[in-house]
Design an enzyme around this catalytic site. Structure first.
Site, PDB file in Angstrom:
ATOM      1  N   LYS A 218      26.246  43.881  50.542  1.00 27.31           N
ATOM      2  CA  LYS A 218      27.339  44.206  49.615  1.00 27.31           C
ATOM      3  C   LYS A 218      28.462  44.967  50.332  1.00 27.31           C
ATOM      4  O   LYS A 218      29.655  44.656  50.188  1.00 27.31           O
ATOM      5  CB  LYS A 218      26.787  45.060  48.463  1.00 27.31           C
ATOM      6  CG  LYS A 218      27.824  45.700  47.597  1.00 27.31           C
ATOM      7  CD  LYS A 218      28.533  44.677  46.761  1.00 27.31           C
ATOM      8  CE  LYS A 218      29.719  45.279  46.042  1.00 27.31           C
ATOM      9  NZ  LYS A 218      30.314  44.365  45.091  1.00 27.31           N
ATOM     10  N   CYS A 272      36.495  49.103  44.538  1.00 24.43           N
ATOM     11  CA  CYS A 272      35.441  48.563  45.418  1.00 24.43           C
ATOM     12  C   CYS A 272      35.891  48.462  46.867  1.00 24.43           C
ATOM     13  O   CYS A 272      35.350  49.122  47.745  1.00 24.43           O
ATOM     14  CB  CYS A 272      35.034  47.182  44.922  1.00 24.43           C
ATOM     15  SG  CYS A 272      34.712  47.162  43.156  1.00 24.43           S
TER      16      CYS A 272
HETATM   17  N1  SAJ Z   1      44.427  42.359  48.214  1.00 26.69           N
HETATM   18  C1  SAJ Z   1      45.425  42.202  49.155  1.00 26.69           C
HETATM   19  N2  SAJ Z   1      45.478  41.043  49.865  1.00 26.69           N
HETATM   20  C2  SAJ Z   1      44.584  40.029  49.655  1.00 26.69           C
HETATM   21  C3  SAJ Z   1      43.563  40.197  48.716  1.00 26.69           C
HETATM   22  C4  SAJ Z   1      43.508  41.367  48.008  1.00 26.69           C
HETATM   23  O1  SAJ Z   1      46.249  43.098  49.372  1.00 26.69           O
HETATM   24  O2  SAJ Z   1      44.715  38.996  50.344  1.00 26.69           O
HETATM   25  C5  SAJ Z   1      44.322  43.617  47.460  1.00 26.69           C
HETATM   26  C6  SAJ Z   1      44.467  43.439  45.944  1.00 26.69           C
HETATM   27  O3  SAJ Z   1      45.818  43.373  45.561  1.00 26.69           O
HETATM   28  C7  SAJ Z   1      43.758  44.671  45.445  1.00 26.69           C
HETATM   29  C8  SAJ Z   1      42.629  44.870  46.476  1.00 26.69           C
HETATM   30  O4  SAJ Z   1      43.012  44.129  47.614  1.00 26.69           O
HETATM   31  O5  SAJ Z   1      44.609  45.809  45.494  1.00 26.69           O
HETATM   32  C9  SAJ Z   1      41.266  44.419  46.016  1.00 26.69           C
HETATM   33  O6  SAJ Z   1      41.363  43.199  45.298  1.00 26.69           O
HETATM   34  P1  SAJ Z   1      40.328  42.007  45.492  1.00 26.69           P
HETATM   35  O7  SAJ Z   1      40.724  40.911  44.596  1.00 26.69           O
HETATM   36  O8  SAJ Z   1      40.202  41.700  46.927  1.00 26.69           O
HETATM   37  O9  SAJ Z   1      38.931  42.620  45.107  1.00 26.69           O
HETATM   38  P2  SAJ Z   1      38.335  43.421  43.834  1.00 26.69           P
HETATM   39  O10 SAJ Z   1      38.322  44.871  44.183  1.00 26.69           O
HETATM   40  O11 SAJ Z   1      38.955  43.030  42.554  1.00 26.69           O
HETATM   41  O12 SAJ Z   1      36.818  42.828  43.840  1.00 26.69           O
HETATM   42  C10 SAJ Z   1      36.070  42.901  45.039  1.00 26.69           C
HETATM   43  C11 SAJ Z   1      35.446  41.525  45.307  1.00 26.69           C
HETATM   44  N3  SAJ Z   1      34.868  41.503  46.656  1.00 26.69           N
HETATM   45  C12 SAJ Z   1      35.184  40.522  47.530  1.00 26.69           C
HETATM   46  O13 SAJ Z   1      35.969  39.637  47.271  1.00 26.69           O
HETATM   47  C13 SAJ Z   1      34.501  40.574  48.847  1.00 26.69           C
HETATM   48  C14 SAJ Z   1      34.366  41.239  44.254  1.00 26.69           C
HETATM   49  O14 SAJ Z   1      33.690  40.023  44.536  1.00 26.69           O
HETATM   50  C15 SAJ Z   1      33.369  42.393  44.228  1.00 26.69           C
HETATM   51  O15 SAJ Z   1      32.335  42.175  43.261  1.00 26.69           O
HETATM   52  C16 SAJ Z   1      34.129  43.644  43.854  1.00 26.69           C
HETATM   53  O16 SAJ Z   1      35.088  43.911  44.900  1.00 26.69           O
HETATM   54  C17 SAJ Z   1      33.138  44.789  43.744  1.00 26.69           C
HETATM   55  O17 SAJ Z   1      32.799  45.159  42.610  1.00 26.69           O
HETATM   56  O18 SAJ Z   1      32.639  45.258  44.776  1.00 26.69           O
END
Ligand code: SAJ
Length: 427
Positions: A218, A272
């Site tokens: 995780k 997360c």
């Molecule tokens: N972000 C970027 N650039 C990207 C992707 C995301 O700047 O290319 C930013 C987003 O805007 C946001 C942050 O990253 O601020 C996190 O967003 P996210 O969509 O990457 O992730 P979360 O926090 O919504 O959910 C993540 C997911 N983990 C992964 O994709 C590896 C989800 O599957 C997990 O279950 C969740 O964390 C968790 O609960 O741990």
């Protein structure tokens, strides 16, 4: 193993959907939360969080008597612990926050009282490596009359496993069913029992490993995404320095069959990705310089964006010597922590908007179509609709690429675009 009832401890973003999902499969579920407000809301058929489709699920589960909430643990055949694991920023080495396991410990000790022979306890909370073993120890301390897998392996009275949640906020209901699950039992039997129960609703594959590897998987998933985003954020700053459009650069680089660069932005938010890598760094600081640096790169991005806004304000004053900063209207587009959701907590966009309100003497318009009122910390800003901001602002700061912003483009004023949707003036 016959499952007559399941208990989910912690009814937040993971616990409540999990409880509702079991209940939707006609299993009696007792949800436990320390908040009376949360318990009352759920028992009235409502929800206290925003997640598409969850409201309908919870409402029907409660009305059909499959889901009930309580502040006190009750006996059940399986317990799923989904409580927060925040980190502490001011103890020990202040550069590396350390995980706070107090909610896991109190949840474990509280369910210990109602455990009976044959029960399963699953930890789902994102946790540092070794936490499931600690939880097993806390349970054993409370219940010396029962046997546990750390001492009795497959013959134990109580089964214990770690199974991390992996669902994406905004798509939790679908992903809970379709995602594969990593299941780390403290014994082979523990894993088998956990899989049998998850298969009540999981349609993805349940893959077995040991608890420590499951915990680390995780953390690795989220650290991998954090490192990837840090690379993109660093590129965006390099490109700004050498006057290259980072979005065009990434598009070109991603044409390579083995390159897949993520998107830069105003920083990394949510509960997360910006947290979990610290669980690795705090445990093995010497071995995790890359993961540590990625955290620092992403954490520093909001300040870099605010720096760009300061430069734009200074340039405005240079270009308009007869005007003062009060004559400059700034619009911020998006306050959520990521696109197309209404969650403003742990949001770099909100942090940037807050800083702009603090440093700027003129009007700051805040455009966030997913909320109806501003949180208190954004007092001083003005919640505005998109079209009036687009026509009124002198400086447009694009912070979150909500779909609704993609079909518009400011026609006047300067643009600071952290998401690359309003070309050509991007950072
Ligand atoms: N972000 C970027 N650039 C990207 C992707 C995301 O700047 O290319 C930013 C987003 O805007 C946001 C942050 O990253 O601020 C996190 O967003 P996210 O969509 O990457 O992730 P979360 O926090 O919504 O959910 C993540 C997911 N983990 C992964 O994709 C590896 C989800 O599957 C997990 O279950 C969740 O964390 C968790 O609960 O741990």
């Amino acid at each position: 193993m016959t499952i007559n009832s399941i208990s989910v401890i912690g009814l937040g973003y993971i616990g409540l959907p999990t409880a509702a999902m079991f209940a939707s499969r006609k299993v009696k579920v007792i949800g436990v939360d320390i908040s009376q407000y949360v318990v009352d809301t759920i028992n009235a058929g409502g929800i206290h969080i925003v997640e598409p489709d969850l409201d309908v699920m919870v409402k029907s589960a409660v009305y059909e008597n499959y889901l009930r909430a309580s502040t006190c643990p009750e006996p059940a055949d399986a317990f799923f612990i989904a409580v927060p694991t925040p980190f502490l920023t001011n103890g020990g080495d202040c550069d590396v926050p350390s995980p706070d396991l107090q909610f896991v410990e109190s949840a474990a000790r509280s369910i210990a009282k109602v455990l009976k022979k044959g029960d399963l306890v699953v930890l789902e909370s994102t946790s540092p490596v070794g936490t499931t073993e600690k939880m097993a120890k806390w349970l054993a301390e409370e219940r010396t009359d029962l046997t546990f897998p750390q001492n009795h392996g497959d013959d134990s009275d109580i089964r214990i496993a770690y199974c991390p949640e992996r669902v994406l906020p905004g798509d939790v209901v679908r992903e809970l069913v379709s995602n594969d699950r990593v299941i780390g039992g403290l014994s082979k039997k523990c894993s088998e029992v956990a899989i049998a129960i998850y298969e009540i609703f999981v349609e993805g594959t349940c893959v077995v490993t040991d608890a420590r590897t499951a915990e680390m998987s995780k953390l690795t998933e989220n650290a991998s995404r954090d490192v990837g985003i840090a690379f993109a954020n660093e590129l965006s700053i390099i490109c700004d320095t050498v006057d290259i459009d980072v979005w065009e650069l990434i598009r070109l680089a991603n044409l390579h069959p083995r390159v897949n660069i993520l998107k830069p932005g105003p920083g990394v938010g949510g509960h997360c990705i910006a947290v979990d890598p610290w669980f690795i760094v705090s445990k093995t600081p010497e071995q995790a310089p890359l993961i540590h640096t990625a955290r620092k790169v992403n954490d520093s991005k909001p300040a870099w964006v605010v720096g760009k806004v300061k430069i734009a304000i200074a340039n405005f004053l240079l270009d308009n010597p007869q005007k003062t900063a009060k004559d400059l209207t700034i619009a911020c587009y998006g306050l959520a922590f990521k696109p197309d959701i209404d969650d403003l907590r742990e949001s770099p966009a909100s942090d940037i908007a807050k800083s702009i309100i603090e440093i700027h003497a003129g009007s700051v318009l805040l455009v966030e179509p997913h909320i109806k009122e501003l949180p208190e910390e954004l007092n001083g800003g003005l919640l505005s609709n998109m079209s009036s901001a687009l026509s009124a602002a002198d400086l447009h700061v694009m912070l979150v690429d909500h779909d609704i912003f993609k079909s518009v483009q400011p026609m006047i004023g300067k643009i600071i675009d952290t998401k690359g949707i309003w070309k050509p003036l991007t950072f």
